[in-house]
Write a protein that holds these residues in place. Structure first.
Motif, PDB file in Angstrom:
ATOM      1  N   ASN A 139      -1.272  30.916   9.257  1.00  0.00           N
ATOM      2  CA  ASN A 139      -0.737  31.560   8.058  1.00  0.00           C
ATOM      3  C   ASN A 139       0.011  30.517   7.225  1.00  0.00           C
ATOM      4  O   ASN A 139       0.382  29.453   7.723  1.00  0.00           O
ATOM      5  CB  ASN A 139       0.160  32.743   8.428  1.00  0.00           C
ATOM      6  CG  ASN A 139       1.350  32.345   9.291  1.00  0.00           C
ATOM      7  OD1 ASN A 139       2.370  31.881   8.776  1.00  0.00           O
ATOM      8  ND2 ASN A 139       1.228  32.512  10.616  1.00  0.00           N
ATOM      9  N   ALA A 140       0.236  30.852   5.964  1.00  0.00           N
ATOM     10  CA  ALA A 140       0.818  29.885   5.036  1.00  0.00           C
ATOM     11  C   ALA A 140       2.226  29.452   5.444  1.00  0.00           C
ATOM     12  O   ALA A 140       2.592  28.282   5.313  1.00  0.00           O
ATOM     13  CB  ALA A 140       0.841  30.473   3.628  1.00  0.00           C
ATOM     14  N   ASP A 141       3.029  30.398   5.932  1.00  0.00           N
ATOM     15  CA  ASP A 141       4.386  30.045   6.354  1.00  0.00           C
ATOM     16  C   ASP A 141       4.359  29.031   7.498  1.00  0.00           C
ATOM     17  O   ASP A 141       5.160  28.095   7.529  1.00  0.00           O
ATOM     18  CB  ASP A 141       5.161  31.293   6.798  1.00  0.00           C
ATOM     19  CG  ASP A 141       5.704  32.077   5.613  1.00  0.00           C
ATOM     20  OD1 ASP A 141       5.756  31.518   4.505  1.00  0.00           O
ATOM     21  OD2 ASP A 141       6.081  33.253   5.796  1.00  0.00           O
ATOM     22  N   THR A 167       2.068  26.877   8.112  1.00  0.00           N
ATOM     23  CA  THR A 167       1.645  25.593   7.554  1.00  0.00           C
ATOM     24  C   THR A 167       2.841  24.806   7.012  1.00  0.00           C
ATOM     25  O   THR A 167       2.978  23.609   7.257  1.00  0.00           O
ATOM     26  CB  THR A 167       0.621  25.843   6.426  1.00  0.00           C
ATOM     27  OG1 THR A 167      -0.542  26.459   6.975  1.00  0.00           O
ATOM     28  CG2 THR A 167       0.232  24.552   5.750  1.00  0.00           C
ATOM     29  N   ARG A 168       3.694  25.505   6.281  1.00  0.00           N
ATOM     30  CA  ARG A 168       4.898  24.847   5.740  1.00  0.00           C
ATOM     31  C   ARG A 168       5.811  24.373   6.869  1.00  0.00           C
ATOM     32  O   ARG A 168       6.356  23.260   6.829  1.00  0.00           O
ATOM     33  CB  ARG A 168       5.648  25.837   4.841  1.00  0.00           C
ATOM     34  CG  ARG A 168       6.969  25.321   4.295  1.00  0.00           C
ATOM     35  CD  ARG A 168       7.688  26.395   3.490  1.00  0.00           C
ATOM     36  NE  ARG A 168       7.809  27.643   4.225  1.00  0.00           N
ATOM     37  CZ  ARG A 168       8.704  27.854   5.204  1.00  0.00           C
ATOM     38  NH1 ARG A 168       9.524  26.869   5.580  1.00  0.00           N
ATOM     39  NH2 ARG A 168       8.770  29.018   5.813  1.00  0.00           N
ATOM     40  N   VAL A 221      -3.306  24.254   9.944  1.00  0.00           N
ATOM     41  CA  VAL A 221      -3.118  23.984   8.515  1.00  0.00           C
ATOM     42  C   VAL A 221      -4.432  23.922   7.728  1.00  0.00           C
ATOM     43  O   VAL A 221      -4.410  23.921   6.492  1.00  0.00           O
ATOM     44  CB  VAL A 221      -2.318  22.671   8.272  1.00  0.00           C
ATOM     45  CG1 VAL A 221      -1.053  22.639   9.099  1.00  0.00           C
ATOM     46  CG2 VAL A 221      -3.171  21.433   8.523  1.00  0.00           C
ATOM     47  N   LYS A 228      -6.850  25.742   6.541  1.00  0.00           N
ATOM     48  CA  LYS A 228      -7.193  26.628   5.422  1.00  0.00           C
ATOM     49  C   LYS A 228      -6.099  26.695   4.357  1.00  0.00           C
ATOM     50  O   LYS A 228      -6.219  27.468   3.395  1.00  0.00           O
ATOM     51  CB  LYS A 228      -7.485  28.037   5.945  1.00  0.00           C
ATOM     52  CG  LYS A 228      -8.620  28.123   6.954  1.00  0.00           C
ATOM     53  CD  LYS A 228      -9.940  27.671   6.364  1.00  0.00           C
ATOM     54  CE  LYS A 228     -11.072  27.789   7.374  1.00  0.00           C
ATOM     55  NZ  LYS A 228     -12.349  27.291   6.840  1.00  0.00           N
ATOM     56  N   PHE A 229      -5.053  25.914   4.528  1.00  0.00           N
ATOM     57  CA  PHE A 229      -3.899  26.033   3.624  1.00  0.00           C
ATOM     58  C   PHE A 229      -3.499  24.679   3.025  1.00  0.00           C
ATOM     59  O   PHE A 229      -2.344  24.464   2.682  1.00  0.00           O
ATOM     60  CB  PHE A 229      -2.710  26.637   4.371  1.00  0.00           C
ATOM     61  CG  PHE A 229      -2.990  27.993   4.959  1.00  0.00           C
ATOM     62  CD1 PHE A 229      -2.817  29.147   4.212  1.00  0.00           C
ATOM     63  CD2 PHE A 229      -3.462  28.102   6.267  1.00  0.00           C
ATOM     64  CE1 PHE A 229      -3.092  30.391   4.751  1.00  0.00           C
ATOM     65  CE2 PHE A 229      -3.738  29.344   6.817  1.00  0.00           C
ATOM     66  CZ  PHE A 229      -3.551  30.498   6.049  1.00  0.00           C
ATOM     67  N   ASN A 279      -2.501  22.035   0.676  1.00  0.00           N
ATOM     68  CA  ASN A 279      -2.027  21.900  -0.700  1.00  0.00           C
ATOM     69  C   ASN A 279      -1.758  20.426  -0.977  1.00  0.00           C
ATOM     70  O   ASN A 279      -2.100  19.556  -0.173  1.00  0.00           O
ATOM     71  CB  ASN A 279      -0.775  22.765  -0.926  1.00  0.00           C
ATOM     72  CG  ASN A 279       0.326  22.459   0.089  1.00  0.00           C
ATOM     73  OD1 ASN A 279       0.407  21.351   0.622  1.00  0.00           O
ATOM     74  ND2 ASN A 279       1.173  23.440   0.355  1.00  0.00           N
ATOM     75  N   SER A 333     -11.503  22.703   6.138  1.00  0.00           N
ATOM     76  CA  SER A 333     -10.580  23.306   5.170  1.00  0.00           C
ATOM     77  C   SER A 333     -11.257  24.117   4.072  1.00  0.00           C
ATOM     78  O   SER A 333     -10.674  25.057   3.542  1.00  0.00           O
ATOM     79  CB  SER A 333      -9.739  22.202   4.510  1.00  0.00           C
ATOM     80  OG  SER A 333     -10.565  21.380   3.705  1.00  0.00           O
TER      81      SER A 333
END
Length: 283
Positions: free
Chosen positions: A188-190, A192-193, A217, A219-220, A222, A251
């Motif tokens: 999930n995005a969180d 990943t951060r 990470v 699929k996320f 940036n 990705s």
């Protein structure tokens, strides 16, 4: 009750008739007494009646319980403990579920390890999510591993915050991250951060990171994470190179794929399957 019958069949085959009779008598009494004290006492006394060193053969098994027990190398004592918990919950779920959930407060390390490792086999396993989450607070590796590694429970029942907490702590405790189940599904995005922030902290302290840590990470990716990928791909550590290549390749991100094209040999190894997350550290 189906799981309970499967578990009982194992005890019939490998336990002694006397031990099983003793256990079933205790279970029958608990149906009447509704006693948490009797439950915890019996759970602890099982190590006197069932031999943890007695080997169990799970050859040619097909039922779900036996397959799970086999995959986790269950011994006779562990099977007996899960049978007891399943039986009392089956008798009176409303009364005994909260008592079973409190086992974390009274069990020793071995007893708690069994409970967490085989939690998915209990009736209504979702009822014990808070107990499983509380277990993540431990710094005892055997307890943390029981819930986090080779266990489908977190992926099925934890929310993203709980999952992310578990994943980060597994990295912090230097557990084998490749043994966490459903990592791709629960990415999930969180998270990943969190992964990127943690990696930067480690790098700033000149400390290494398990390359498998980066798996969620993909699929996320940036702008910031692409910089991390470039660092991995350019690292002097060949396993970090491969982790970066795997993240970029899977990705679906055009900029990540363009970055990976700068490392054609790595891209080729990922494309032909000679590098994957399961074999990353073996290469």
């Amino acid at each position: 009750m189906h799981n309970q019958e499967q578990i009982q069949n194992i005890l019939i085959k490998y336990g002694t008739p006397e031990s099983l009779a003793w256990l079933n008598e205790k279970i029958s009494k608990m149906a009447e007494s509704k006693s948490s004290k009797d439950l915890f006492m019996t759970y602890s006394l099982l190590n006197v009646k069932f031999d943890s060193l007695k080997p169990i053969s799970f050859e040619n098994v097909v039922d779900d319980c036996s397959v799970y027990f086999k995959a986790h190398g269950a011994n006779l004592l562990q099977v007996a403990r899960i049978y007891l918990l399943s039986a009392v919950i089956g008798q009176d779920e409303e009364f005994y579920s909260p008592k079973v959930a409190n086992i974390i407060q009274v069990a020793d390390t071995g007893e708690l390890e069994t409970f967490l490792k085989y939690l998915v086999l209990l009736p209504n396993p979702a009822a014990y999510k808070q107990t499983a989450v509380e277990a993540l607070r431990t710094n005892i590796a055997i307890i943390f591993d029981a819930i986090s590694l080779n266990n489908p429970y977190p992926a099925k029942y934890f929310n993203d915050q709980q999952w992310n907490q578990m994943y980060l702590k597994a990295a912090f405790m230097e557990r084998d991250l490749s043994l966490i189940e459903s990592v791709d599904k629960r990415a999930n995005a969180d998270l990943t951060r969190i992964i990127s922030d943690y990696a930067h902290e480690r790098w700033a302290a000149s400390r290494k990171i398990d390359p498998v840590f980066w798996r969620p990470v993909s699929k996320f990716l940036n702008v910031n994470l692409l910089k991390d990928m470039n660092r991995l791909l350019s690292s002097e550590d060949s396993i970090e190179n491969k982790a970066g290549a795997l993240c970029c390749y899977h990705s679906g991100n055009e900029k990540a794929k363009a970055l990976l094209n700068s490392f054609p040999e790595l891209r080729h190894e990922v494309a032909d399957g000679s590098i994957n997350w399961n074999t990353l550290k073996q290469k």
